[in-house]
Design an enzyme around this catalytic site. Structure first.
Site, mmCIF file in Angstrom:
data_model
loop_
_atom_site.group_PDB
_atom_site.id
_atom_site.type_symbol
_atom_site.label_atom_id
_atom_site.label_comp_id
_atom_site.label_asym_id
_atom_site.label_seq_id
_atom_site.Cartn_x
_atom_site.Cartn_y
_atom_site.Cartn_z
ATOM 1 N N LYS A 13 0.810 -1.217 0.000
ATOM 2 C CA LYS A 13 0.000 0.000 0.000
ATOM 3 C C LYS A 13 0.847 1.272 0.000
ATOM 4 O O LYS A 13 0.595 2.182 -0.799
ATOM 5 C CB LYS A 13 -0.882 -0.079 1.251
ATOM 6 C CG LYS A 13 -1.776 1.063 1.539
ATOM 7 C CD LYS A 13 -2.707 0.688 2.709
ATOM 8 C CE LYS A 13 -1.966 0.342 3.991
ATOM 9 N NZ LYS A 13 -1.388 1.496 4.683
ATOM 10 N N ARG A 85 -8.415 3.651 9.863
ATOM 11 C CA ARG A 85 -8.134 2.264 10.230
ATOM 12 C C ARG A 85 -9.217 1.676 11.118
ATOM 13 O O ARG A 85 -9.129 0.492 11.472
ATOM 14 C CB ARG A 85 -6.828 2.226 11.017
ATOM 15 C CG ARG A 85 -5.604 1.879 10.228
ATOM 16 C CD ARG A 85 -4.444 1.855 11.201
ATOM 17 N NE ARG A 85 -3.354 1.058 10.747
ATOM 18 C CZ ARG A 85 -2.395 1.492 9.945
ATOM 19 N NH1 ARG A 85 -2.433 2.711 9.464
ATOM 20 N NH2 ARG A 85 -1.412 0.693 9.627
ATOM 21 N N ARG A 124 11.000 -7.249 4.738
ATOM 22 C CA ARG A 124 11.253 -5.827 4.988
ATOM 23 C C ARG A 124 11.959 -5.643 6.338
ATOM 24 O O ARG A 124 12.841 -4.792 6.466
ATOM 25 C CB ARG A 124 9.930 -5.055 4.991
ATOM 26 C CG ARG A 124 10.117 -3.571 5.171
ATOM 27 C CD ARG A 124 8.822 -2.813 4.983
ATOM 28 N NE ARG A 124 7.983 -2.885 6.160
ATOM 29 C CZ ARG A 124 6.747 -2.391 6.222
ATOM 30 N NH1 ARG A 124 6.197 -1.842 5.167
ATOM 31 N NH2 ARG A 124 6.051 -2.479 7.331
ATOM 32 N N ARG A 130 12.606 -2.030 10.705
ATOM 33 C CA ARG A 130 11.544 -1.281 11.385
ATOM 34 C C ARG A 130 11.216 -1.978 12.699
ATOM 35 O O ARG A 130 11.069 -3.200 12.743
ATOM 36 C CB ARG A 130 10.297 -1.238 10.484
ATOM 37 C CG ARG A 130 9.969 0.167 10.023
ATOM 38 C CD ARG A 130 8.821 0.180 9.058
ATOM 39 N NE ARG A 130 7.519 -0.055 9.697
ATOM 40 C CZ ARG A 130 6.366 0.170 9.079
ATOM 41 N NH1 ARG A 130 6.344 0.631 7.864
ATOM 42 N NH2 ARG A 130 5.235 -0.075 9.694
ATOM 43 N N ARG A 141 -0.441 -6.515 14.364
ATOM 44 C CA ARG A 141 -0.922 -5.522 13.388
ATOM 45 C C ARG A 141 -1.916 -6.151 12.413
ATOM 46 O O ARG A 141 -2.935 -5.550 12.085
ATOM 47 C CB ARG A 141 0.268 -4.903 12.652
ATOM 48 C CG ARG A 141 1.002 -3.878 13.532
ATOM 49 C CD ARG A 141 2.457 -3.690 13.143
ATOM 50 N NE ARG A 141 2.624 -3.234 11.787
ATOM 51 C CZ ARG A 141 3.648 -3.576 10.999
ATOM 52 N NH1 ARG A 141 4.591 -4.388 11.450
ATOM 53 N NH2 ARG A 141 3.724 -3.113 9.777
HETATM 54 P P1 ADP Z 1 1.460 -0.666 8.572
HETATM 55 O O1 ADP Z 1 0.266 -0.422 7.696
HETATM 56 O O2 ADP Z 1 2.489 -1.500 7.920
HETATM 57 O O3 ADP Z 1 1.119 -1.124 9.959
HETATM 58 P P2 ADP Z 1 1.875 2.226 8.882
HETATM 59 O O4 ADP Z 1 3.154 2.877 8.533
HETATM 60 O O5 ADP Z 1 0.668 2.604 8.083
HETATM 61 O O6 ADP Z 1 2.221 0.689 8.785
HETATM 62 O O7 ADP Z 1 1.520 2.474 10.427
HETATM 63 C C1 ADP Z 1 2.449 2.212 11.444
HETATM 64 C C2 ADP Z 1 1.793 2.338 12.814
HETATM 65 O O8 ADP Z 1 1.306 3.684 13.008
HETATM 66 C C3 ADP Z 1 0.564 1.461 13.053
HETATM 67 O O9 ADP Z 1 0.923 0.152 13.451
HETATM 68 C C4 ADP Z 1 -0.139 2.240 14.172
HETATM 69 O O10 ADP Z 1 0.470 2.023 15.422
HETATM 70 C C5 ADP Z 1 0.103 3.681 13.779
HETATM 71 N N1 ADP Z 1 -0.986 4.248 12.952
HETATM 72 C C6 ADP Z 1 -0.861 4.697 11.674
HETATM 73 N N2 ADP Z 1 -2.044 5.141 11.208
HETATM 74 C C7 ADP Z 1 -2.928 4.979 12.213
HETATM 75 C C8 ADP Z 1 -4.327 5.208 12.352
HETATM 76 N N3 ADP Z 1 -5.059 5.730 11.336
HETATM 77 N N4 ADP Z 1 -4.914 4.909 13.524
HETATM 78 C C9 ADP Z 1 -4.215 4.395 14.532
HETATM 79 N N5 ADP Z 1 -2.910 4.128 14.486
HETATM 80 C C10 ADP Z 1 -2.267 4.412 13.330
#
Ligand code: ADP
Length: 190
Positions: A13, A85, A124, A130, A141
């Protein structure tokens, strides 16, 4: 043009969102990137969210909604990645975009099986290190994705806005499918 991209962790994504944004000169609004930048800066926000990110949990809805409202107020067009989310986040997004007269043009969904997603995330983890890519945190997650984010997918499907795309091909194949899906709903390629 306002595009939302949904999909599980490891669906590619972020990569595809960046490509769409670059091709169309749109800002890439990525909540995960923003939160990691806040952690790296050591800001108050960063200190608050750091332990949440490390566990792979979700940042509270009210905090995320405030952050995204500030940002989207300033942008006429965007590729939105990582938000919403949860259903409350999706409801808040739809309400705020309606209020400022900036509805979404398209909602993309990148579909991949969990096994493929986990394989990509582990690869990754080896490359980028990360801190939220350990096996336990990856599982958390993905669990939260199925439990809390899939209802968001269903919300946009029910509204007839969802454009599902097979995310298991190569990066170029997926990009091509996305371009076709967007053209089919009249979102031109530039
Ligand atoms: P991924 O989709 O691989 O988990 P992201 O980079 O999109 O990675 O997000 C990393 C982290 O940031 C998430 O695991 C969460 O803790 C936090 N996060 C990001 N966007 C949101 C959101 N819309 N609501 C709540 N937490 C979020």
């Amino acid at each position: 043009m306002r595009i939302l991209i949904l999909g599980p962790q490891g669906s590619g994504k972020g990569t595809q969102a960046k490509r769409i944004a670059a091709q169309r000169s749109l800002p890439h609004v990525a909540t995960g990137d923003n939160l990691r930048a806040a952690v790296a800066d050591g800001s108050e926000l960063g200190r608050r969210v750091q332990p949440i990110l490390e566990r792979g949990d979700l940042v509270p809805d009210d905090l995320m909604i405030d952050l995204i409202r500030d940002r989207l107020d300033r942008e006429d067009a965007f590729v939105l990645d990582g938000f919403p989310r949860t259903l409350p986040q999706a409801e808040a997004l739809d309400a705020m975009l309606a209020e400022i007269g900036k509805p979404l043009d398209a909602v993309l969904l990148l579909e991949v099986d969990d096994e493929v997603a986990v394989g990509r995330l582990e690869a990754r983890a080896a490359e980028e290190g990360r801190t939220d890519d350990s096996p336990e945190v990856i599982a958390n997650r993905l669990r939260l994705y199925h439990q809390l984010t899939e209802p968001v997918v269903e919300r946009y499907r029910a509204k007839g806005m969802l454009l599902p795309v097979d995310g298991e091909g190569t990066m170029d194949e997926v990009a091509e499918e996305i371009a076709v899906a967007l053209e089919n709903v009249g979102v031109a390629s530039r």
